[in-house]
Design an enzyme around this catalytic site. Structure first.
Site, short mmCIF file in Angstrom:
data_model
loop_
_atom_site.label_atom_id
_atom_site.label_comp_id
_atom_site.label_asym_id
_atom_site.label_seq_id
_atom_site.Cartn_x
_atom_site.Cartn_y
_atom_site.Cartn_z
N TRP A 105 -3.02 31.21 3.81
CA TRP A 105 -4.28 30.99 4.52
C TRP A 105 -5.45 31.51 3.70
O TRP A 105 -6.54 30.94 3.74
CB TRP A 105 -4.23 31.61 5.91
N ASP A 155 -10.13 37.21 8.91
CA ASP A 155 -9.34 36.18 9.59
C ASP A 155 -8.21 36.90 10.31
O ASP A 155 -7.26 37.37 9.69
CB ASP A 155 -8.79 35.17 8.58
N LYS A 192 -1.64 31.82 18.10
CA LYS A 192 -0.66 32.85 17.80
C LYS A 192 -0.62 33.88 18.94
O LYS A 192 0.40 34.09 19.56
CB LYS A 192 -0.98 33.55 16.48
C1 LIG Z 1 -2.44 29.82 11.68
C2 LIG Z 1 -3.43 30.44 10.76
C3 LIG Z 1 -4.54 29.73 10.27
C4 LIG Z 1 -4.75 28.24 10.53
O1 LIG Z 1 -5.11 27.98 11.82
P1 LIG Z 1 -5.43 26.48 12.30
O2 LIG Z 1 -5.64 26.66 13.76
O3 LIG Z 1 -4.28 25.61 11.96
O4 LIG Z 1 -6.68 26.04 11.60
C5 LIG Z 1 -5.43 30.41 9.47
N1 LIG Z 1 -5.25 31.71 9.15
C6 LIG Z 1 -4.19 32.42 9.60
C7 LIG Z 1 -4.02 33.85 9.22
C8 LIG Z 1 -3.25 31.80 10.42
O5 LIG Z 1 -2.19 32.50 10.86
#
Ligand SMILES: *Cc1c(COP(=O)(O)O)cnc(C)c1O
Length: 363
Positions: free
Chosen positions: A103, A173, A197
């Site tokens: 990511w 993030d 998540k």
């Molecule tokens: C799942 C995830 C993403 C991507 O999320 P989307 O909803 O598919 O855009 C980005 N960063 C992290 C750390 C993630 O776990």
């Protein structure tokens, strides 16, 4: 757990059972209106209440200070990786990015389309098996901001008890560990998280932005949907928002308050669950953990057997014990047990029990 599986999915992931049960009712008839939650006007008083409660509960759970704005946006974390440089990386400036996993890689690639990026640390050489130390890190001077991923979902690494030691505004993030533990807001200019998540359904973002930092975003220059100032002024409903996602996140916040009270308690529970698995891994010569011990994630436990054949057998046989979606990402192989807030302790016990018997039979 009735007819439900031990769902170790990395995302979209398991939701709290009381939340699903409440949603089943509210999809039919919410607040005794004779209407379901997906059938309410996003400008009407019932949705006003849903949005107000979701924000209030979100603030209470996170103990978010008044000088931070809470935004419910669409497009997932992936759209944030574009909106952030579009808004906060002016021409002639540089943004620092930590390169700690997939990511992070995607965030860097997206930011490069809009401005100058400096990778201040990369752990790619070790297949992203640890969080970079200060000695491995080299910040640029006067960066516009510093971006990092607090929990690397695929590799199972997580920042613990320290933060990037940067003087630039820090952006986290937190997609895979938001509200799994307390947040020290004094460190951040902005955090964001995909909901699927720990917080709700996919397609949805929770973004929390410091007012002073938000004020540095351009106003009226970008497409309105990508304009943080517009979204903040319009209470996250410039267009028709994903009202169900906001509702469901609101229910998850209520569940955290009722079930745990505080994020310290959530953290204690998550630590206990993860340690059940890590303690067993540490004492086994049969399984190999992916992350270095001090960087291990409490949310995603990545491990494998000695051969890909044994991994495949593990995945096949564990399914007979109601263990699902435990296959690791293709870049690490092996298994990954994602054990977010809503994942029950009992499921971790079932996994460890299976790991023991599988080791006994194949070790
Ligand atoms: C799942 C995830 C993403 C991507 O999320 P989307 O909803 O598919 O855009 C980005 N960063 C992290 C750390 C993630 O776990």
């Amino acid at each position: 757990m009735s007819d439900r599986a031990y769902n170790f999915s990395a995302g979209p992931a398991i939701l709290p059972e009381p939340v699903i049960q409440q949603a089943q009712k509210d999809i039919w008839n919410i607040f005794d209106t004779g209407m379901g939650v997906c059938e309410l006007s996003h400008r009407g008083k019932h949705y006003d209440r849903i949005l107000e409660e979701a924000e209030a509960d979100c603030r209470e759970v996170g103990r978010i200070p008044d000088n931070f704005r809470v935004l419910f946006l669409q497009g997932g974390a992936t759209l944030q990786t574009a909106m952030i440089p579009m808004s906060f990386l002016p021409a002639g400036r540089t943004a620092d990015y930590f390169h700690t996993g997939k990511w992070a890689t995607e965030a860097i690639a997206e930011a490069r389309k809009f401005g100058k990026v400096h990778v201040c640390a990369s752990t790619e050489k070790g297949v992203f098996n640890h969080i970079p130390s200060p000695a491995e890190t080299n910040f640029s001077e006067n960066a516009a901001y510093c971006h990092y991923v607090t929990n690397n979902t695929i590799y199972g690494t997580q920042w613990h008890n320290r933060y990037p030691d940067t003087s630039a505004p820090l952006i986290g993030d937190m997609s895979s560990d938001m509200y799994s533990r307390p947040i020290d807001w004094s460190k951040y200019a902005m955090v964001y998280a995909s909901a699927q998540k720990n917080l709700g359904p996919s397609g949805q973002i929770l973004a929390v932005i410091n007012d002073d930092f938000l004020a540095t975003a351009p106003e009226g220059k970008l497409a309105a949907m990508l304009d943080y100032q517009v979204q903040a002024k319009k209470q996250s409903r410039f267009n028709t928002p994903n009202t169900f996602a906001v509702y469901l996140m609101g229910q998850v916040f209520k569940w955290i308050l009722k079930e745990f009270g505080t994020l310290e308690e959530v953290d204690r529970y998550n630590t206990e669950k993860a340690n059940l698995i890590y303690d067993y891994l540490d004492n086994s010569d049969f399984y190999v953990g992916h992350a270095e011990p001090e960087s291990r994630s409490l949310m995603n436990v990545a491990f494998r057997c000695q051969t890909p054949e044994l991994d495949a057998l593990f995945i096949k046989q564990s399914a007979e014990h109601n263990i699902t979606t435990i296959k690791g990402h293709r870049s690490t192989g092996g298994m990954r047990a994602s054990i977010y807030n809503a994942f029950p302790r009992e499921g971790c016990e079932v996994l460890v029990k299976f790991m023991k018997s599988f080791e006994r039979e194949n070790g």
